[in-house]
Scaffold this active site. Structure first.
Site, PDB file in Angstrom:
ATOM      1  N   LYS A  27       0.835  -1.216   0.000  1.00  0.00           N
ATOM      2  CA  LYS A  27       0.000   0.000   0.000  1.00  0.00           C
ATOM      3  C   LYS A  27       0.864   1.259   0.000  1.00  0.00           C
ATOM      4  CE  LYS A  27      -1.653   1.465   4.140  1.00  0.00           C
ATOM      5  NZ  LYS A  27      -1.213   2.842   4.379  1.00  0.00           N
ATOM      6  N   ASN A  28       1.888   1.271   0.868  1.00  0.00           N
ATOM      7  CA  ASN A  28       2.657   2.501   1.037  1.00  0.00           C
ATOM      8  C   ASN A  28       3.690   2.732  -0.062  1.00  0.00           C
ATOM      9  OD1 ASN A  28       1.117   2.951   3.264  1.00  0.00           O
ATOM     10  ND2 ASN A  28       2.679   2.331   4.757  1.00  0.00           N
ATOM     11  N   ARG A  98      -2.573  10.669   3.848  1.00  0.00           N
ATOM     12  CA  ARG A  98      -1.348  11.468   3.774  1.00  0.00           C
ATOM     13  C   ARG A  98      -1.065  11.973   2.358  1.00  0.00           C
ATOM     14  NH1 ARG A  98      -0.701  12.906   8.314  1.00  0.00           N
ATOM     15  NH2 ARG A  98       1.518  13.334   8.071  1.00  0.00           N
ATOM     16  N   ASP A 122      -4.271   8.182  10.446  1.00  0.00           N
ATOM     17  CA  ASP A 122      -4.680   7.496  11.664  1.00  0.00           C
ATOM     18  C   ASP A 122      -4.274   8.327  12.874  1.00  0.00           C
ATOM     19  OD1 ASP A 122      -5.895   5.283  10.653  1.00  0.00           O
ATOM     20  OD2 ASP A 122      -4.086   4.068  10.610  1.00  0.00           O
ATOM     21  N   ASP A 311       4.784  -0.158  12.162  1.00  0.00           N
ATOM     22  CA  ASP A 311       3.544  -0.813  11.713  1.00  0.00           C
ATOM     23  C   ASP A 311       3.526  -2.322  12.007  1.00  0.00           C
ATOM     24  OD1 ASP A 311       2.483   1.610  10.207  1.00  0.00           O
ATOM     25  OD2 ASP A 311       4.425   1.311   9.278  1.00  0.00           O
ATOM     26  N   VAL A 333       8.722   6.012  16.862  1.00  0.00           N
ATOM     27  CA  VAL A 333       8.335   6.719  15.631  1.00  0.00           C
ATOM     28  C   VAL A 333       7.118   7.614  15.861  1.00  0.00           C
ATOM     29  CG1 VAL A 333       7.695   6.461  13.196  1.00  0.00           C
ATOM     30  CG2 VAL A 333       9.324   4.868  14.235  1.00  0.00           C
TER      31      VAL A 333
HETATM   32  N1  EPU Z   1       6.900  14.086  11.128  1.00  0.00           N
HETATM   33  C1  EPU Z   1       6.956  15.425  11.517  1.00  0.00           C
HETATM   34  N2  EPU Z   1       6.812  16.377  10.540  1.00  0.00           N
HETATM   35  C2  EPU Z   1       6.609  16.066   9.225  1.00  0.00           C
HETATM   36  C3  EPU Z   1       6.556  14.697   8.848  1.00  0.00           C
HETATM   37  C4  EPU Z   1       6.702  13.728   9.829  1.00  0.00           C
HETATM   38  O1  EPU Z   1       7.135  15.727  12.697  1.00  0.00           O
HETATM   39  O2  EPU Z   1       6.473  16.985   8.402  1.00  0.00           O
HETATM   40  C5  EPU Z   1       7.020  13.044  12.173  1.00  0.00           C
HETATM   41  C6  EPU Z   1       5.705  12.291  12.379  1.00  0.00           C
HETATM   42  O3  EPU Z   1       4.821  12.989  13.228  1.00  0.00           O
HETATM   43  C7  EPU Z   1       6.176  10.965  12.932  1.00  0.00           C
HETATM   44  C8  EPU Z   1       7.519  10.762  12.247  1.00  0.00           C
HETATM   45  O4  EPU Z   1       7.923  12.043  11.734  1.00  0.00           O
HETATM   46  O5  EPU Z   1       6.372  11.071  14.318  1.00  0.00           O
HETATM   47  C9  EPU Z   1       7.499   9.760  11.115  1.00  0.00           C
HETATM   48  O6  EPU Z   1       6.476  10.085  10.187  1.00  0.00           O
HETATM   49  P1  EPU Z   1       6.627   9.763   8.626  1.00  0.00           P
HETATM   50  O7  EPU Z   1       6.565  11.062   7.878  1.00  0.00           O
HETATM   51  O8  EPU Z   1       7.795   8.897   8.417  1.00  0.00           O
HETATM   52  O9  EPU Z   1       5.301   8.940   8.350  1.00  0.00           O
HETATM   53  P2  EPU Z   1       4.311   9.063   7.123  1.00  0.00           P
HETATM   54  O10 EPU Z   1       5.049   9.268   5.872  1.00  0.00           O
HETATM   55  O11 EPU Z   1       3.207  10.004   7.479  1.00  0.00           O
HETATM   56  C10 EPU Z   1       4.352   6.533   6.490  1.00  0.00           C
HETATM   57  C11 EPU Z   1       3.331   5.437   6.381  1.00  0.00           C
HETATM   58  C12 EPU Z   1       2.915   4.982   7.759  1.00  0.00           C
HETATM   59  C13 EPU Z   1       4.158   4.513   8.514  1.00  0.00           C
HETATM   60  C14 EPU Z   1       5.193   5.640   8.561  1.00  0.00           C
HETATM   61  C15 EPU Z   1       6.494   5.221   9.212  1.00  0.00           C
HETATM   62  C16 EPU Z   1       2.161   5.985   4.348  1.00  0.00           C
HETATM   63  C17 EPU Z   1       0.893   6.394   3.698  1.00  0.00           C
HETATM   64  N3  EPU Z   1       2.153   5.928   5.669  1.00  0.00           N
HETATM   65  O12 EPU Z   1       3.688   7.601   7.148  1.00  0.00           O
HETATM   66  O13 EPU Z   1       2.044   3.873   7.557  1.00  0.00           O
HETATM   67  O14 EPU Z   1       3.793   4.152   9.834  1.00  0.00           O
HETATM   68  O15 EPU Z   1       5.488   6.080   7.220  1.00  0.00           O
HETATM   69  O16 EPU Z   1       7.047   4.146   8.544  1.00  0.00           O
HETATM   70  O17 EPU Z   1       3.155   5.678   3.681  1.00  0.00           O
HETATM   71  C18 EPU Z   1       0.193   2.510   7.886  1.00  0.00           C
HETATM   72  O18 EPU Z   1       0.435   1.993   6.781  1.00  0.00           O
HETATM   73  O19 EPU Z   1      -0.681   2.059   8.676  1.00  0.00           O
HETATM   74  C19 EPU Z   1       0.906   3.708   8.293  1.00  0.00           C
HETATM   75  C20 EPU Z   1       0.526   4.492   9.305  1.00  0.00           C
END
Ligand code: EPU
Length: 448
Positions: A27-28, A98, A122, A311, A333
Site C-alpha cells: 500500500k505505502n 497522507r 490514523d 507498523d 516513531v
Molecule cells: N513528522 C513530523 N513532521 C513532518 C513529517 C513527519 O514531525 O512533516 C514526524 C511524524 O509525526 C512521525 C515521524 O515524523 O512522528 C514519522 O512520520 P513519517 O513522515 O515517516 O510517516 P508518514 O510518511 O506520514 C508513512 C506510512 C505509515 C508509517 C510511517 C512510518 C504511508 C501512507 N504511511 O507515514 O504507515 O507508519 O510512514 O514508517 O506511507 C500505515 O500503513 O498504517 C501507516 C501508518
C-alpha cells in the site's frame, strides 16, 4: 458513534490458521507510485495493485486532477494524466490520508499551482507536515495555509540541500518527487530509506529520473527535463506479510505467503525467531509457523528502516500477550500509538503503558509525557468480545486477538482494516479462520 450501514467481522477464535495466501503489493509504495505517475503526461502501468480502499482514494484524487485510469482483471492499473484538468484536490479528501501533501510537487511541475486539502491520517500521533512545507518552500514554492488546506505556487522548483530533522518517509518521498524535475541538483540529508521509498525510486528510475541513494541517509537527485511513462510491479507488502506471519505463530498454524520477500523483513524475521516463531524461506515465498510450544518474551524498539517498523508493533503486542514472561515495546516513531492496548486488556491481556523510554534508542519522546512504552506480561488467555477498531494496524492486532481468543468476537470498524488489507474475511477464511461479515454497522472515512 457508529452509523448504520458499515461492516463488522464476527470471529470465533481458537482455530490454527493453515494454508497459503499471496502477499498483496505494498500500500505505502503503490499509493506513492500512483502519485508519481503525475510527473509525466505519458501512460504508466502498475501491476498487481491491491484492492484496498486506500488505493481507491488515491485513484479518486488522481481522477479529479485529470488522470485516465483503468484496471484489468489481473489487478494492473493503467494511468495517464495527459493534461491537468484541475489543479485542486477536492475538499471531500480533506483529512482522509497522507497523499494530498504529496500531490503538491507534481502539480507544481505540471501546472505551476496546486490546491490541496489538509492531510489526515490514523490518530497515532500529531503527524504534522512541517517538514513537507519547509522543503517545498526551500525549493522555491510559495505556500499559503488556511483552515481548509494549502495553496502552492511555483514557476519552476529548484534544487536545494534539504536537511530533514527526522528521517520522515513522507517528507523524503515529497523531496524526491519535487527534485526529479527541478532545476539543478537536490541533496536530501537524513533521508528515510524505507524499502517502499526505494521501490518508488526504482519506478522513477524507469521513468527517467536520476536518483542516487548514498551512504549515511543521503539521497541525491539530479533534476531532468522530462520523465516518461513506465511499467512497474510494486514490492510485496511487508506489513501485511508480517501480520499474517504473526497470525500463523499466534494461532499455532502454518501459513505460506507467496511473494513474501526476506530482504525487506530481516529485522522482523529476527524478532519473530526470538519470540519462538519459525520460517522457511523459499525463492518466491516464506512459510511461517510456530517453532516451539512456549513463546518467549522479547524487547523491541520501533525505528525507521532498517529498524523494527512501527507498523509491525501492534500485532506483535498481541502475539506477545501469548509469550511466557515480560516483554517490552518502545515506540520511537509515533508518540501515541499504544491506545489500542486498552481493548487488548479488556480481552484479558496485561499490558501497562509508561511515558518512560524503555530502551536505549535515541527517542524524540524522552521526558515528553507520551505513553510510548509498553510492558506486556504474558501469557494471558484472551476472551472474545465486541471490539471497535481505532485504526488500520491496531485493527489487525484486534483481528489477531479475536483469532486466538476463546469464544466469539465482533470486530467493528472493518473499514479501517479494509483501507490496507485486501479481502481480509475471504483470505482468513481460506486458511481456516471462522469469520463472517456482518453488515449494519457504520462509520466514516478512515485514515492512515
Ligand atoms: N513528522 C513530523 N513532521 C513532518 C513529517 C513527519 O514531525 O512533516 C514526524 C511524524 O509525526 C512521525 C515521524 O515524523 O512522528 C514519522 O512520520 P513519517 O513522515 O515517516 O510517516 P508518514 O510518511 O506520514 C508513512 C506510512 C505509515 C508509517 C510511517 C512510518 C504511508 C501512507 N504511511 O507515514 O504507515 O507508519 O510512514 O514508517 O506511507 C500505515 O500503513 O498504517 C501507516 C501508518
Amino acid at each position: 458513534m457508529l452509523e448504520t450501514g458499515a461492516r463488522a467481522y464476527r470471529i470465533r477464535g481458537g482455530r490454527p490458521l493453515n494454508g497459503a495466501i499471496r502477499a498483496q503489493t505494498a500500500k505505502n509504495a503503490v499509493s506513492k507510485q500512483l502519485v508519481a505517475s503525475l510527473l509525466t503526461a505519458e501512460p504508466c502501468r502498475l501491476l498487481d495493485v491491491p484492492d484496498i480502499s486506500e488505493i481507491e482514494l488515491a485513484l479518486g484524487m488522481l481522477a479529479e486532477i485529470g488522470a485516465a485510469i483503468s484496471r484489468d482483471a489481473s489487478g494492473a492499473v493503467d494511468i495517464q494524466t495527459a493534461d491537468i484538468a484541475s489543479t485542486a484536490v477536492g475538499q471531500r479528501y480533506s483529512g482522509v490520508n497522507r497523499l494530498p501533501v504529496l500531490l503538491i510537487a507534481p502539480l507544481l511541475h505540471r501546472a505551476g499551482v496546486a490546491r490541496v486539502p489538509i492531510v489526515g491520517g490514523d490518530h497515532i500521533g500529531e503527524r504534522p507536515i512541517d517538514f513537507h512545507i519547509a522543503l517545498l518552500e526551500q525549493m522555491g514554492a510559495r505556500i499559503d495555509a488556511d483552515r481548509d488546506g494549502y495553496t502552492a505556487k511555483a514557476d519552476r522548483l529548484k534544487g536545494a540541500v534539504i536537511q530533514l530533522p527526522y528521517p520522515s518517509v513522507g517528507a523524503t518521498e515529497n523531496a524526491i518527487q519535487a527534485a526529479c524535475l527541478a532545476d539543478g541538483t537536490t541533496v536530501i540529508r537524513n533521508a528515510a530509506i524505507e524499502p517502499e521509498i526505494v521501490d518508488t525510486v526504482l519506478f522513477l528510475q524507469k521513468m527517467g529520473a536520476l536518483i542516487q541513494i548514498e551512504t549515511d541517509r543521503k539521497i541525491v537527485v539530479e533534476g531532468v527535463e522530462r520523465l516518461s511513462g513506465a511499467t512497474h510491479r510494486p514490492m510485496a507488502d511487508r506489513i501485511e506479510v508480517a501480520s499474517f506471519a504473526m497470525a500463523a505463530v499466534a494461532t499455532g498454524g502454518r501459513i505460506r505467503i507467496a511473494g513474501a520477500d526476506q530482504r525487506a523483513m530481516v529485522t522482523f524475521l529476527n524478532m519473530l525467531r526470538k519470540v519462538g516463531g519459525g520460517f522457511e524461506i523459499m525463492d518466491d515465498a516464506i512459510t511461517f509457523f510456530r517453532a516451539c510450544d512456549t513463546l518467549r518474551p522479547i524487547h523491541i524498539e520501533t525505528d525507521v528502516h532498517p529498524g523494527f517498523m512501527t507498523d509491525w508493533q501492534q500485532p506483535m503486542a498481541t502475539l506477545l500477550t501469548q509469550a511466557e514472561g515480560v516483554s517490552v515495546l518502545h515506540e520511537t516513531v509515533y508518540e501515541n500509538r499504544f491506545g489500542y492496548t486498552r481493548t487488548l486488556n479488556e480481552m484479558g491481556a496485561n499490558i501497562a503503558l509508561t511515558t518512560a523510554c524503555l530502551g536505549g534508542k535515541p527517542c524524540r519522546f524522552l521526558e515528553r509525557n507520551f505513553p510510548h512504552s509498553a510492558v506486556v506480561q504474558g501469557a494471558t488467555p484472551l476472551v472474545g468480545r465486541r471490539i471497535e477498531v481505532p485504526d488500520l494496524r491496531a485493527g489487525f492486532a484486534y483481528l489477531l486477538a479475536a483469532l486466538i481468543a476463546e469464544g466469539e468476537s465482533e470486530v467493528l470498524g472493518a473499514r479501517f482494516i479494509e483501507r490496507g488489507y485486501a479481502d481480509i474475511p475471504g483470505r482468513l477464511a481460506s486458511i481456516g479462520a471462522d469469520i463472517d461479515v456482518v453488515s449494519g454497522f457504520g462509520g466514516d472515512l478512515a485514515t492512515q
